[in-house]
Design an enzyme around this catalytic site. Structure first.
Site: not given
Length: 361
Positions: A80, A88, A144, A174-175, A187, A259
């Site tokens: 990601d 990350r 985002r 996505k998504h 999440h 996902d």
């Protein structure tokens, strides 16, 4: 004790998370028994607080170990890596601003990003976001997204994907069919969006249409319930949304990827027998199990693999559906580059940092 061959074949449809900067015994067992076709990396997989050559060498060793234990020379190495808060990697990998700020720079940022990803041995970026920043209260998408309208989101997401593609990195829109208008975080819980199919056609689906026309190879599902379209299950499990809309109406022929199945919106559903079969029949080809949200435990991963095996054995999962999914994934893997890990030169990193600063101002 070995697992059944039919459970092992679930690995042909699995993107698995790794526990840390090196493989522990559980990782080694899962990689060797399930043989996932890909892995997804997070911040926990990179050494922190050490110099670039040190963490890069450790990460190279981690990828080498993954190939060794999966006994796969070709795998999807995924990250990601959207920019903004979704990055990350340690420094000096560039911190580009979030998608909403990129605007006319989307193409050049994507090309620069792709160059950096290739140096990490990454071949698939879970981007671009094709959602629309249409709800200011959205806790998970927001900036985002590339734009507040279908037109601005489509144009910039399309340019971003063009940059990734030209530089040799796979992209994933996505998504699907759109996460931009939610007011809850998938999440943590299952979002519900009371939009009609006509609403989606007029707004949410437009960026996905643009990316499908650009032949984007993967589209990721949204763990969202659309009661006006399919009141029974979220998009990841909905044949109406993935088959009727994405495949038939929009003409997408690539790989549909779920996902993360560890997300709380669906995590309990996938512990129920038959759920993985329903996801395959809905249209999913590939599944992410990150081991990054609920727990690093492999118990859930094995339970899903066992449900896959049981569903094949009892006939509730059509062998032909699984074979068609496997063929789509394998066809993509055959044309996916396998990049060696390499050190980027200082000049490239400085140039990319200057681009990031330019956009931020």
């Amino acid at each position: 004790m070995s697992i059944p061959q039919s459970s092992q074949s679930f690995g042909n449809h699995l993107i698995l998370g790794i526990s840390g900067t090196s493989l522990n015994d559980d990782d080694k067992r899962a990689l060797n028994e399930l043989k996932p076709i890909g892995v997804i990396f997070f911040a926990k997989n990179f050494l922190d607080g050490v110099k670039y050559p040190v963490w890069l060498e450790q990460f190279k060793n981690l990828i080498d170990e993954v190939r060794q234990y999966t006994e796969r020379n070709s795998i999807f190495t995924t990250l990601d890596h959207e920019g903004g808060r979704v990055v990350r990697t340690p420094l000096p990998i560039t911190r580009f601003p979030q998608a909403y700020l990129l605007q006319s720079h989307a193409y050049e940022v994507a090309k620069a990003t792709a160059l950096e990803l290739k140096s990490l041995g990454i071949n698939l970026s879970w981007s671009p976001v094709a959602d629309i920043f249409s709800n200011s209260q959205n806790p998970i998408i927001g900036a985002r997204a590339f734009g507040t309208t279908p037109e601005t989101a489509s144009e910039a997401a399309g340019e971003y994907y063009r940059g990734l593609r030209e530089a040799g990195i796979l992209g994933s829109a996505k998504h699907f069919p759109g996460h931009g208008d939610t007011s809850t975080d998938s999440h943590l819980e299952l979002p519900i969006l009371n939009l009609s199919l006509e609403d989606l056609r007029n707004r949410e689906l437009i960026p996905f249409q643009t990316l499908i026309q650009s032949e984007i190879p993967l589209i990721m599902t949204a763990h969202i319930l659309f009661p006006q379209i399919d009141p029974e299950v979220p998009a990841t499990l909905s044949k109406i949304i993935l088959n009727d809309i994405l495949r038939k109406e929009l003409g997408f022929q690539g790989v549909i990827v779920s996902d993360d199945l560890d997300m709380k919106a669906v995590s309990e559903m996938f512990m129920q027998p038959g759920t993985i079969a329903r996801a395959f029949h809905a249209g999913c080809d590939l599944f992410i199990v990150s081991r990054n949200i609920n727990s690093s435990s492999l118990e859930r991963t094995y339970k899903i693999a066992e449900d896959f095996s049981a569903s094949l054995n009892n006939g509730s999962l059509d062998v032909g559906v699984v074979e068609a999914a496997r063929e789509r994934v394998e066809k993509l893997l055959q044309v996916t580059p396998q990049y060696p890990v390499s050190t980027l030169d200082k000049e490239t990193l400085v140039k990319n940092a200057e681009l990031s600063i330019l956009i931020s101002f």
